[in-house]
Design a protein around this motif. Structure first.
Motif, PDB file in Angstrom:
ATOM      1  N   MET A  31       0.865  -1.183   0.000  1.00 23.83           N
ATOM      2  CA  MET A  31       0.000   0.000   0.000  1.00 23.83           C
ATOM      3  C   MET A  31       0.896   1.225   0.000  1.00 23.83           C
ATOM      4  O   MET A  31       2.065   1.144   0.381  1.00 23.83           O
ATOM      5  CB  MET A  31      -0.984   0.003   1.167  1.00 23.83           C
ATOM      6  CG  MET A  31      -0.394   0.072   2.549  1.00 23.83           C
ATOM      7  SD  MET A  31      -1.639  -0.003   3.857  1.00 23.83           S
ATOM      8  CE  MET A  31      -2.069  -1.744   3.830  1.00 23.83           C
ATOM      9  N   ASN A  32       0.361   2.350  -0.437  1.00 25.83           N
ATOM     10  CA  ASN A  32       1.200   3.540  -0.491  1.00 25.83           C
ATOM     11  C   ASN A  32       1.584   3.968   0.928  1.00 25.83           C
ATOM     12  O   ASN A  32       0.886   3.661   1.901  1.00 25.83           O
ATOM     13  CB  ASN A  32       0.554   4.661  -1.318  1.00 25.83           C
ATOM     14  CG  ASN A  32      -0.613   5.319  -0.640  1.00 25.83           C
ATOM     15  OD1 ASN A  32      -0.481   5.842   0.467  1.00 25.83           O
ATOM     16  ND2 ASN A  32      -1.760   5.312  -1.294  1.00 25.83           N
ATOM     17  N   ASP A  33       2.705   4.640   1.037  1.00 28.70           N
ATOM     18  CA  ASP A  33       3.253   5.016   2.345  1.00 28.70           C
ATOM     19  C   ASP A  33       2.285   5.839   3.178  1.00 28.70           C
ATOM     20  O   ASP A  33       2.188   5.665   4.390  1.00 28.70           O
ATOM     21  CB  ASP A  33       4.557   5.809   2.168  1.00 28.70           C
ATOM     22  CG  ASP A  33       5.754   4.926   1.845  1.00 28.70           C
ATOM     23  OD1 ASP A  33       5.624   3.687   1.868  1.00 28.70           O
ATOM     24  OD2 ASP A  33       6.827   5.487   1.578  1.00 28.70           O
ATOM     25  N   ARG A  34       1.579   6.742   2.554  1.00 32.06           N
ATOM     26  CA  ARG A  34       0.665   7.617   3.296  1.00 32.06           C
ATOM     27  C   ARG A  34      -0.491   6.819   3.912  1.00 32.06           C
ATOM     28  O   ARG A  34      -0.846   7.008   5.071  1.00 32.06           O
ATOM     29  CB  ARG A  34       0.144   8.710   2.371  1.00 32.06           C
ATOM     30  CG  ARG A  34      -0.683   9.729   3.091  1.00 32.06           C
ATOM     31  CD  ARG A  34      -0.631  11.079   2.395  1.00 32.06           C
ATOM     32  NE  ARG A  34      -1.596  11.966   2.998  1.00 32.06           N
ATOM     33  CZ  ARG A  34      -1.453  12.567   4.163  1.00 32.06           C
ATOM     34  NH1 ARG A  34      -0.353  12.377   4.864  1.00 32.06           N
ATOM     35  NH2 ARG A  34      -2.383  13.355   4.640  1.00 32.06           N
ATOM     36  N   THR A  35      -1.050   5.900   3.146  1.00 36.09           N
ATOM     37  CA  THR A  35      -2.100   5.027   3.675  1.00 36.09           C
ATOM     38  C   THR A  35      -1.534   4.168   4.795  1.00 36.09           C
ATOM     39  O   THR A  35      -2.156   4.019   5.852  1.00 36.09           O
ATOM     40  CB  THR A  35      -2.678   4.136   2.556  1.00 36.09           C
ATOM     41  OG1 THR A  35      -3.202   4.968   1.524  1.00 36.09           O
ATOM     42  CG2 THR A  35      -3.763   3.229   3.083  1.00 36.09           C
ATOM     43  N   LEU A  36      -0.342   3.624   4.575  1.00 38.34           N
ATOM     44  CA  LEU A  36       0.301   2.771   5.574  1.00 38.34           C
ATOM     45  C   LEU A  36       0.506   3.519   6.894  1.00 38.34           C
ATOM     46  O   LEU A  36       0.290   2.962   7.971  1.00 38.34           O
ATOM     47  CB  LEU A  36       1.629   2.255   5.023  1.00 38.34           C
ATOM     48  CG  LEU A  36       2.371   1.207   5.833  1.00 38.34           C
ATOM     49  CD1 LEU A  36       1.529  -0.037   6.049  1.00 38.34           C
ATOM     50  CD2 LEU A  36       3.689   0.848   5.149  1.00 38.34           C
ATOM     51  N   LEU A  37       0.896   4.782   6.830  1.00 41.20           N
ATOM     52  CA  LEU A  37       1.064   5.598   8.035  1.00 41.20           C
ATOM     53  C   LEU A  37      -0.245   5.676   8.825  1.00 41.20           C
ATOM     54  O   LEU A  37      -0.264   5.478  10.042  1.00 41.20           O
ATOM     55  CB  LEU A  37       1.522   7.015   7.661  1.00 41.20           C
ATOM     56  CG  LEU A  37       1.491   8.052   8.788  1.00 41.20           C
ATOM     57  CD1 LEU A  37       2.503   7.699   9.873  1.00 41.20           C
ATOM     58  CD2 LEU A  37       1.729   9.447   8.233  1.00 41.20           C
ATOM     59  N   HIS A  38      -1.343   5.946   8.147  1.00 43.20           N
ATOM     60  CA  HIS A  38      -2.627   6.080   8.824  1.00 43.20           C
ATOM     61  C   HIS A  38      -3.122   4.742   9.382  1.00 43.20           C
ATOM     62  O   HIS A  38      -3.664   4.684  10.481  1.00 43.20           O
ATOM     63  CB  HIS A  38      -3.647   6.730   7.883  1.00 43.20           C
ATOM     64  CG  HIS A  38      -3.397   8.191   7.685  1.00 43.20           C
ATOM     65  ND1 HIS A  38      -2.368   8.652   6.897  1.00 43.20           N
ATOM     66  CD2 HIS A  38      -4.015   9.286   8.189  1.00 43.20           C
ATOM     67  CE1 HIS A  38      -2.368   9.978   6.927  1.00 43.20           C
ATOM     68  NE2 HIS A  38      -3.346  10.387   7.701  1.00 43.20           N
ATOM     69  N   VAL A  39      -2.874   3.660   8.648  1.00 42.54           N
ATOM     70  CA  VAL A  39      -3.224   2.330   9.147  1.00 42.54           C
ATOM     71  C   VAL A  39      -2.396   2.007  10.394  1.00 42.54           C
ATOM     72  O   VAL A  39      -2.905   1.477  11.377  1.00 42.54           O
ATOM     73  CB  VAL A  39      -3.031   1.256   8.049  1.00 42.54           C
ATOM     74  CG1 VAL A  39      -3.144  -0.148   8.614  1.00 42.54           C
ATOM     75  CG2 VAL A  39      -4.034   1.479   6.920  1.00 42.54           C
ATOM     76  N   GLN A  40      -1.105   2.358  10.371  1.00 45.26           N
ATOM     77  CA  GLN A  40      -0.239   2.116  11.525  1.00 45.26           C
ATOM     78  C   GLN A  40      -0.764   2.827  12.775  1.00 45.26           C
ATOM     79  O   GLN A  40      -0.791   2.241  13.859  1.00 45.26           O
ATOM     80  CB  GLN A  40       1.184   2.585  11.219  1.00 45.26           C
ATOM     81  CG  GLN A  40       2.145   2.377  12.376  1.00 45.26           C
ATOM     82  CD  GLN A  40       3.526   2.959  12.081  1.00 45.26           C
ATOM     83  OE1 GLN A  40       3.667   3.936  11.358  1.00 45.26           O
ATOM     84  NE2 GLN A  40       4.539   2.329  12.640  1.00 45.26           N
ATOM     85  N   ILE A  41      -1.190   4.056  12.636  1.00 51.72           N
ATOM     86  CA  ILE A  41      -1.698   4.821  13.774  1.00 51.72           C
ATOM     87  C   ILE A  41      -2.945   4.150  14.351  1.00 51.72           C
ATOM     88  O   ILE A  41      -3.066   3.962  15.566  1.00 51.72           O
ATOM     89  CB  ILE A  41      -1.987   6.279  13.364  1.00 51.72           C
ATOM     90  CG1 ILE A  41      -0.674   7.005  13.050  1.00 51.72           C
ATOM     91  CG2 ILE A  41      -2.763   7.012  14.451  1.00 51.72           C
ATOM     92  CD1 ILE A  41      -0.842   8.349  12.358  1.00 51.72           C
ATOM     93  N   ILE A  42      -3.881   3.776  13.482  1.00 48.15           N
ATOM     94  CA  ILE A  42      -5.144   3.194  13.949  1.00 48.15           C
ATOM     95  C   ILE A  42      -4.940   1.800  14.541  1.00 48.15           C
ATOM     96  O   ILE A  42      -5.436   1.492  15.622  1.00 48.15           O
ATOM     97  CB  ILE A  42      -6.168   3.143  12.802  1.00 48.15           C
ATOM     98  CG1 ILE A  42      -6.525   4.563  12.377  1.00 48.15           C
ATOM     99  CG2 ILE A  42      -7.420   2.377  13.217  1.00 48.15           C
ATOM    100  CD1 ILE A  42      -7.265   4.645  11.069  1.00 48.15           C
ATOM    101  N   VAL A  43      -4.193   0.954  13.834  1.00 49.97           N
ATOM    102  CA  VAL A  43      -3.948  -0.400  14.325  1.00 49.97           C
ATOM    103  C   VAL A  43      -3.139  -0.351  15.627  1.00 49.97           C
ATOM    104  O   VAL A  43      -3.423  -1.091  16.569  1.00 49.97           O
ATOM    105  CB  VAL A  43      -3.238  -1.258  13.249  1.00 49.97           C
ATOM    106  CG1 VAL A  43      -2.718  -2.561  13.826  1.00 49.97           C
ATOM    107  CG2 VAL A  43      -4.198  -1.533  12.090  1.00 49.97           C
ATOM    108  N   GLY A  44      -2.150   0.531  15.694  1.00 51.54           N
ATOM    109  CA  GLY A  44      -1.370   0.675  16.917  1.00 51.54           C
ATOM    110  C   GLY A  44      -2.231   1.032  18.116  1.00 51.54           C
ATOM    111  O   GLY A  44      -2.067   0.485  19.204  1.00 51.54           O
ATOM    112  N   ALA A  45      -3.188   1.936  17.924  1.00 50.88           N
ATOM    113  CA  ALA A  45      -4.093   2.331  19.014  1.00 50.88           C
ATOM    114  C   ALA A  45      -4.955   1.147  19.447  1.00 50.88           C
ATOM    115  O   ALA A  45      -5.148   0.909  20.645  1.00 50.88           O
ATOM    116  CB  ALA A  45      -4.965   3.502  18.570  1.00 50.88           C
ATOM    117  N   LYS A  46      -5.468   0.397  18.492  1.00 47.04           N
ATOM    118  CA  LYS A  46      -6.304  -0.766  18.834  1.00 47.04           C
ATOM    119  C   LYS A  46      -5.492  -1.809  19.609  1.00 47.04           C
ATOM    120  O   LYS A  46      -5.957  -2.341  20.616  1.00 47.04           O
ATOM    121  CB  LYS A  46      -6.901  -1.399  17.577  1.00 47.04           C
ATOM    122  CG  LYS A  46      -8.028  -0.584  16.993  1.00 47.04           C
ATOM    123  CD  LYS A  46      -8.863  -1.460  16.099  1.00 47.04           C
ATOM    124  CE  LYS A  46     -10.236  -0.907  15.897  1.00 47.04           C
ATOM    125  NZ  LYS A  46     -11.116  -0.930  17.018  1.00 47.04           N
TER     126      LYS A  46
END
Length: 104
Positions: free
Chosen positions: A13-28
């Motif tokens: 996935m593109n880096d920008r999407t990956l950054l946002h997924v990382q933030i959300i998954v990390g919080a969960k």
């Protein structure tokens, strides 16, 4: 183009999407929550893929570039809201149409 490595899977996935997924998954995961993470491999496809995200399964976020841009709070909130439904966390594209984000 970055990669989400999860168990034996490599999900590009593109880096920008990956950054946002990382933030959300990390919080969960910090809250001990497990969830399905779902996405459409290509824009406009009806096919969907999902993985079960759980604290016990190794996960790595591999970014191709060093500049990821700023965090889009509206995008984070839209994806987070999809994960609060009890069904799955859906990766969405960062495309705004009349204030609504479109599912990826």
């Amino acid at each position: 183009m970055g990669t989400l490595r999860y168990g034996g899977h490599a999900i590009p996935m593109n880096d920008r999407t990956l950054l946002h997924v990382q933030i959300i998954v990390g919080a969960k995961l910090r809250h001990g929550e497990s969830t399905f993470l779902s996405w459409r491999p290509k824009t406009g496809e009806t096919r969907r893929s999902s993985i079960w995200v759980s604290p016990g399964i190794p996960m790595a976020f591999l970014f191709d570039g060093s500049h990821l841009g700023s965090v889009n709070r509206a995008w984070l909130e839209a994806m987070s809201a999809s994960g609060s439904t009890g069904v799955d966390l859906q990766i969405m594209e960062e495309v705004e149409l009349q204030g609504h984000l479109q599912p990826a």
